[in-house]
Design an enzyme around this catalytic site. Structure first.
Site, short mmCIF file in Angstrom:
data_model
loop_
_atom_site.label_atom_id
_atom_site.label_comp_id
_atom_site.label_asym_id
_atom_site.label_seq_id
_atom_site.Cartn_x
_atom_site.Cartn_y
_atom_site.Cartn_z
N ASP A 159 12.86 30.76 13.12
CA ASP A 159 11.58 30.09 13.40
C ASP A 159 11.76 28.62 13.77
O ASP A 159 10.78 27.94 14.07
CB ASP A 159 10.59 30.25 12.23
CG ASP A 159 11.26 30.20 10.87
OD1 ASP A 159 12.42 29.74 10.78
OD2 ASP A 159 10.63 30.62 9.88
N GLU B 234 20.42 18.20 0.37
CA GLU B 234 20.00 17.62 1.66
C GLU B 234 19.04 16.48 1.36
O GLU B 234 19.42 15.32 1.37
CB GLU B 234 19.36 18.70 2.53
CG GLU B 234 18.99 18.23 3.93
CD GLU B 234 18.24 19.30 4.72
OE1 GLU B 234 18.10 19.10 5.94
OE2 GLU B 234 17.78 20.30 4.14
#
EC number: 3.5.4.4
Length: 333
Positions: A16, A200
């Site tokens: 996506d 992250e």
């Protein structure tokens, strides 16, 4: 910089996050969806990263127009098929496509289980047509809360034999992994592998948590492991792989520049780390760019790049027999 005698893989690639700008334009017209621009040239700044974003959340907004045009299950099937076509064009032999059906379903209230089925169909047809091997990794988008993640999990379980692994992505700061222990227990019961986005936006403690509490066999991004020597030792000893995404980490401002990226250090430390794209359609990059431009800019030697390519297959959620067959297939060409 790519060794053509070895399989080329991309095991951290969001389906996506790889919707072509041209497809966004065409689906927008097909379903009468008002887009922020009416030509490809003027649309691209809205759907691709032109300059580095200030943070991960800002980066993720670039994905939104891609899913806003998914007005039907046929549209979902199309983008899944095109993901495989793009992989073939890039010379990839094997991809693991991560996808969040809840995110894909949201704009037009599509049935989440129907999105999973449409993606499976599109990927299967793409693999048949283009000869690429692919496996699907279901993402729970924690940004949307525990209930939404539960709905995604149930949709994956309805197609458990076509799903290879469970992943957790999204807002790691607002929704820590501890909220999803039961989800991952069910994933393991289903026989799936586990990979988790961690290290992250959040620090090394998020990686420890992904491993200890959620059972992660691999870590998506994992750049903050550089801040914890004991963690790096553990990753190397236990062969817990890091799915590195070089350009993505710069575009999200997780790392200041490629020269500062920790991938080289991870490889020197004996950590099983690989080179991947992340959201190639949004980033405006492909796997060839990551190997031939980003990796050298991150200081990797030719041998380190080759090792990262080897690691990509070693880390893949494939059986030993599947890996052997893929190596032999590529070597024979």
């Amino acid at each position: 910089m790519i060794d053509t005698t070895l399989p080329l893989t991309d095991i951290h690639r969001h389906l996506d996050g790889n919707i072509r700008p041209q497809t966004i334009l065409e689906l927008g017209r097909q379903y009468n969806i008002l887009l922020p621009a009416q030509s490809l040239e003027t649309l691209i700044p809205h759907v691709q990263v032109i300059a580095n974003e200030p943070d991960l959340v800002s980066f993720l907004t670039k994905l939104d127009w891609g899913v806003k045009v998914l007005a039907s299950l046929d549209a979902c099937r199309r983008v899944a098929f095109e993901n495989i076509e793009d992989a073939a064009r890039n010379g990839l032999h094997y991809v693991e496509l991560h996808f969040s059906p809840g995110y894909m379903a949201m704009a037009h209230q599509l049935p989440v289980a129907g999105v999973v089925e449409a993606v499976i169909d599109g990927v299967r047809e793409g693999c048949r047509t283009f000869g690429v091997q692919a496996k699907l990794i279901g993402i729970m988008s924690r940004t949307f809360g525990e209930a939404a993640c539960q709905q995604e999990l149930e949709a994956f379980l309805a197609h458990r034999d076509q799903i290879t692994a469970l992943d957790l992505a999204g807002d790691k700061l607002g929704f820590p992994g501890s909220l999803f222990l039961s989800h991952f227990n069910r994933a393991r019961d289903a026989g799936w592998h586990i990979t988790v986005h961690a290290g992250e936006a959040a620090g090394p403690e998020s990686i420890w948590q992904a491993i200890r509490e959620l059972g992660a066999e691999r870590i998506g991004h994992g750049v903050k492991a550089i801040e914890d020597r004991a963690l790096m030792d553990f990753l190397a000893e236990q062969q817990i792989g890091i799915e590195s995404c070089l350009t993505s980490n710069i575009q999200t401002s997780t790392v200041a520049d490629l020269a500062a990226h920790p991938l080289k250090t991870f490889l020197e430390h004996g950590i099983r780390a690989s080179i991947n794209t992340d959201d190639p359609g949004v980033q405006g990059v492909d796997i060839i760019h990551e190997y031939t431009v980003a990796a050298p800019a991150a200081g990797l030697s030719r041998e380190q790049i080759r090792q990262a390519q080897i690691n990509g297959l070693e880390m893949a959620f494939l059986s030993a027999e599947e890996k052997r067959a893929l190596r032999e297939k590529v070597a024979a060409k």
